[in-house]
Design a protein around this motif. Structure first.
Motif, mmCIF file in Angstrom:
data_model
loop_
_atom_site.group_PDB
_atom_site.id
_atom_site.type_symbol
_atom_site.label_atom_id
_atom_site.label_comp_id
_atom_site.label_asym_id
_atom_site.label_seq_id
_atom_site.Cartn_x
_atom_site.Cartn_y
_atom_site.Cartn_z
ATOM 1 N N ALA B 241 0.819 -1.218 0.000
ATOM 2 C CA ALA B 241 0.000 0.000 0.000
ATOM 3 C C ALA B 241 0.852 1.267 0.000
ATOM 4 N N SER B 242 1.905 1.291 0.828
ATOM 5 C CA SER B 242 2.698 2.519 0.958
ATOM 6 C C SER B 242 3.348 2.878 -0.378
ATOM 7 N N TYR B 243 3.910 1.866 -1.054
ATOM 8 C CA TYR B 243 4.512 2.101 -2.374
ATOM 9 C C TYR B 243 3.446 2.581 -3.352
ATOM 10 N N SER B 244 2.319 1.888 -3.365
ATOM 11 C CA SER B 244 1.279 2.201 -4.347
ATOM 12 C C SER B 244 0.732 3.609 -4.138
ATOM 13 N N ARG B 245 0.589 3.999 -2.902
ATOM 14 C CA ARG B 245 0.063 5.335 -2.599
ATOM 15 C C ARG B 245 1.004 6.400 -3.145
ATOM 16 N N GLN B 246 2.307 6.197 -2.908
ATOM 17 C CA GLN B 246 3.301 7.173 -3.382
ATOM 18 C C GLN B 246 3.339 7.261 -4.903
ATOM 19 N N ARG B 247 3.192 6.101 -5.558
ATOM 20 C CA ARG B 247 3.367 6.059 -7.016
ATOM 21 C C ARG B 247 2.049 6.018 -7.764
ATOM 22 N N LEU B 248 0.966 6.398 -7.113
ATOM 23 C CA LEU B 248 -0.355 6.192 -7.706
ATOM 24 C C LEU B 248 -0.457 6.830 -9.084
ATOM 25 N N GLU B 249 0.143 8.000 -9.251
ATOM 26 C CA GLU B 249 0.032 8.696 -10.538
ATOM 27 C C GLU B 249 1.280 8.510 -11.400
ATOM 28 N N SER B 250 2.165 7.614 -10.999
ATOM 29 C CA SER B 250 3.407 7.416 -11.770
ATOM 30 C C SER B 250 3.131 6.673 -13.073
ATOM 31 N N ASP B 251 4.131 6.671 -13.914
ATOM 32 C CA ASP B 251 4.072 5.963 -15.180
ATOM 33 C C ASP B 251 3.980 4.454 -14.919
ATOM 34 N N PRO B 252 2.994 3.791 -15.515
ATOM 35 C CA PRO B 252 2.859 2.342 -15.291
ATOM 36 C C PRO B 252 4.135 1.567 -15.631
ATOM 37 N N ALA B 253 4.865 2.020 -16.656
ATOM 38 C CA ALA B 253 6.078 1.299 -17.061
ATOM 39 C C ALA B 253 7.130 1.332 -15.958
ATOM 40 N N ALA B 254 7.215 2.487 -15.278
ATOM 41 C CA ALA B 254 8.202 2.616 -14.202
ATOM 42 C C ALA B 254 7.812 1.713 -13.027
ATOM 43 N N CYS B 255 6.538 1.669 -12.720
ATOM 44 C CA CYS B 255 6.083 0.813 -11.617
ATOM 45 C C CYS B 255 6.296 -0.652 -11.970
ATOM 46 N N THR B 256 6.045 -1.002 -13.230
ATOM 47 C CA THR B 256 6.254 -2.386 -13.670
ATOM 48 C C THR B 256 7.714 -2.773 -13.453
ATOM 49 N N GLU B 257 8.595 -1.880 -13.831
ATOM 50 C CA GLU B 257 10.026 -2.154 -13.696
ATOM 51 C C GLU B 257 10.392 -2.367 -12.217
ATOM 52 N N ASP B 258 9.890 -1.468 -11.351
ATOM 53 C CA ASP B 258 10.149 -1.592 -9.902
ATOM 54 C C ASP B 258 9.672 -2.948 -9.373
ATOM 55 N N LEU B 259 8.468 -3.319 -9.776
ATOM 56 C CA LEU B 259 7.866 -4.525 -9.186
ATOM 57 C C LEU B 259 8.500 -5.798 -9.735
ATOM 58 N N ILE B 260 8.841 -5.778 -11.033
ATOM 59 C CA ILE B 260 9.530 -6.937 -11.610
ATOM 60 C C ILE B 260 10.884 -7.123 -10.915
ATOM 61 N N ASP B 261 11.553 -6.009 -10.701
ATOM 62 C CA ASP B 261 12.862 -6.052 -10.051
ATOM 63 C C ASP B 261 12.728 -6.612 -8.624
ATOM 64 N N ALA B 262 11.754 -6.076 -7.874
ATOM 65 C CA ALA B 262 11.569 -6.544 -6.490
ATOM 66 C C ALA B 262 11.183 -8.020 -6.470
ATOM 67 N N ALA B 263 10.328 -8.432 -7.412
ATOM 68 C CA ALA B 263 9.874 -9.831 -7.439
ATOM 69 C C ALA B 263 11.023 -10.763 -7.806
ATOM 70 N N SER B 264 11.899 -10.311 -8.696
ATOM 71 C CA SER B 264 12.993 -11.186 -9.122
ATOM 72 C C SER B 264 13.928 -11.468 -7.953
ATOM 73 N N ARG B 265 14.059 -10.505 -7.063
ATOM 74 C CA ARG B 265 14.927 -10.727 -5.905
ATOM 75 C C ARG B 265 14.303 -11.722 -4.921
ATOM 76 N N LEU B 266 12.990 -11.876 -4.986
ATOM 77 C CA LEU B 266 12.317 -12.814 -4.084
ATOM 78 C C LEU B 266 12.164 -14.196 -4.705
ATOM 79 N N VAL B 267 11.891 -14.226 -6.020
ATOM 80 C CA VAL B 267 11.539 -15.492 -6.678
ATOM 81 C C VAL B 267 12.739 -16.090 -7.409
ATOM 82 N N GLY B 268 13.463 -15.265 -8.127
ATOM 83 C CA GLY B 268 14.609 -15.764 -8.887
ATOM 84 C C GLY B 268 14.878 -14.870 -10.088
#
Lengths: 236, 339
Positions: B241-268
């Protein structure tokens, strides 16, 4: 006379296998599971703890003397109010009501106060405090309070009625100003021999609350002209 | 007798309400929804025919009424009982009660929105109809929508609390509405940026769900393709929620990049190379736990028209089950009010 250890044993043993079709639409069933002495600032009592099959709450009865088989037993049904009962809030008259009832019952040979646990389940207390917040902003309407209210009064009285039956009380003198309580308990087969008016002076914080009890909920109260005089108010 | 009801929102609460009130004998019950499908946050898409749940990942029930609905779902869809049972991480799920021993918990192979489709059967639903404004005329409410004005005697609002509040605020000169606005102001909703990612099929990924702790911007990673076989291995990555609230109006591509990066560190590391991605912004993903109200609300306006409110926020359980139960509770309440 309070229950002897042997009588307590007997009650607990017979309650162990208690099984009944249940009270009310929710088929509420309660069982006595523990009894102990409870000397208090209001007199010597015994406390009876109930299990029930519906609401995950532990309701108790504070009992004076041996009420089994008795008629015309003074009874007060009290709903838990953390802010009033424990913290001394003046937004309601809960603590005054509770103390007055315990003082009165403490002076009787027999009597009982049923303490129904209401708050703390789910979001009950949070929403009550939200309702107070709305009142502070003058947004106190029936709809708002209903949305924030967590009580299922029908269920509450099914539980109270069953508790009275479990205590083997044959008829009661109900300490209340609320005609709804009388009707609800009677619906579940409780014999109400008479109503004992249970009135206390309002203070400047809870006068509006008490007035709304009269206006919206049909309570039988006579509110004194002067606030906080400590004068008892006549029965309505 | 209840007639002339307009329901705004074909999510689980609106559909459960409409079905229940029709069962109670109401007539002329219409449902409008801004999107193309039904289900609201009980949402599924298809990619190359493979369903992917990008809102609610699973269904769970405690109450008899909702469990019965979930049982019935098994006649129209294939369900996986107890999914997810391979959960990694020690984060706190959105709905901790889903994981209690006594909870019934299922995933739906054909997509979680099958539940909404089941509820929607036989209802009159107008899709792609967005409600923009309300007004009050005599004993009627006028609902201004993207497809024209509609009137009704009873209006049922089921959108997330913030949207509903914005809709009724212009009527706040009425005391009853002002107090409902007050109640709704106390209901906080949580946003969530969500990324759907498809990968070449990978066998051997045997986990179902991952719940990282608060140090990650990711709240939940759903191994969506563990619910079904299809051409793709799919992940649904839901941001905290905290991340999403801050980036609510951000570019979807930038958020996608952030989340893919964070997920890769958790999953592989393989998560860094998806074959396709889609981002979805849930402005109102869910009600913050502890903010739910106890009951649906009904207010009667001068003249007799009624506005009623139900949804996840109007039942202490919250979530899909809370939404469902609040719709049913509201139908019963309206019936008892009109009796």
């Amino acid at each position: 006379m309070p229950l002897t250890p042997m009588q307590i044993d007997e009650i607990l043993r017979s309650e162990r296998d208690h099984d009944c079709p249940g009270f009310g639409k929710d088929k509420v069933c309660v069982r006595i599971v523990a009894i102990a002495n409870l000397p208090s600032r209001f007199g010597d009592f015994q406390i009876v703890a109930f299990w029930n099959n519906r609401d995950d709450k532990e309701h108790v009865a504070v009992v004076r003397g041996d009420v089994r088989g008795q008629h015309n037993v003074p009874i007060r049904v009290h709903s838990e109010c953390l802010t009033g009962d424990c913290l001394g809030s003046l937004r309601c008259d809960c603590r005054d009501q509770l103390e007055a009832a315990l003082v009165a019952i403490g002076k009787c040979e027999v009597g009982a106060l049923l303490y129904l646990r209401q708050e703390g389940r789910g979001i009950g207390l949070i929403n009550k405090i939200r309702a107070y917040g709305l009142q502070d902003h003058g947004l106190d309407t029936v709809e708002a309070n209903l949305a924030l209210g967590f009580r299922d009064e029908e269920r509450d009285f099914a539980i109270a009625a069953h508790m009275i039956k479990s205590l083997d009380i044959r008829s009661v003198e109900l300490m209340t100003n609320n005609p709804f309580k009388i009707a609800e308990l009677e619906k579940h087969g409780i014999v109400i021999a008479r109503r004992i008016p249970h009135e206390l002076p309002p203070n400047k914080y809870n006068r509006a609350y008490l007035e709304s009890k009269v206006a919206k909920m049909g309570h039988q109260l006579t509110l004194d002209e002067q606030d906080g005089t400590g004068q008892p108010i006549k029965a309505g | 007798m209840i007639d002339d009801v307009l329901v705004v929102g074909a999510g689980v609460s609106g559909l459960a309400f409409a079905r229940e009130i029709l069962k109670e004998g109401a007539t002329d019950v219409r449902v409008v929804d801004k999107s193309r499908g039904v289900g609201g946050r009980c949402a599924s898409r298809r990619v190359d025919g493979q369903p992917i749940d990008h809102g609610v990942p699973l269904l769970h029930g405690e109450s008899g009424r909702f469990r019965a609905e979930l049982q019935k779902l098994q006649t129209r869809a294939t369900v996986i009982a107890d999914w997810p049972w391979r959960v990694r991480g020690d984060g706190v799920p959105c709905q901790p009660q889903a994981y209690r021993a006594q909870a019934m918990r299922i995933a739906v192979v054909e997509g979680v929105n099958q539940l909404a489709k089941q509820l929607a059967e036989g209802l009159a639903i107008q899709r792609e109809c967005r409600v923009d404004a309300l007004s009050h005329e005599g004993d009627k409410l006028v609902v201004h929508t993207s497809t024209g004005a509609q009137t009704c005697r009873t209006l049922v609002l089921t959108a997330p609390a913030d949207q509903t509040r914005a809709l009724i605020e212009p009527l706040a000169s009425l005391d009853v509405i002002r107090s409902v606005v007050g109640v709704l102001s106390g209901v906080y909703t949580v946003p969530s940026w969500t990324v759907l990612a498809g990968f070449d099929r990978r066998d051997g990924e045997d986990w179902h769900l991952q719940l990282p702790g608060p140090e990650s911007i990711v709240h939940t990673i759903v191994h969506d393709s563990s619910k079904r076989r299809g051409p793709w291995t799919t992940l649904v990555i839901q941001a905290r929620a905290s991340y999403s609230r801050q980036r609510l109006e951000s570019d979807p591509a930038a958020c996608t990049e952030d989340l893919i990066d964070a997920a890769s560190r958790l999953v592989g590391a393989w998560v860094r190379s998806p074959r396709w991605v889609q981002a979805h912004r849930w402005r109102f993903a869910r009600v913050q736990r502890g903010h739910e109200l106890a009951h649906p609300i009904v207010v009667t306006l001068p003249g007799g028209a009624r506005i009623a409110f139900c949804g996840e926020a109007f039942h202490p359980l919250g979530g899909v089950e809370g939404a469902f139960l609040s719709g049913i509770a509201l139908a019963r309440r309206l019936v008892s009010l009109s009796a």
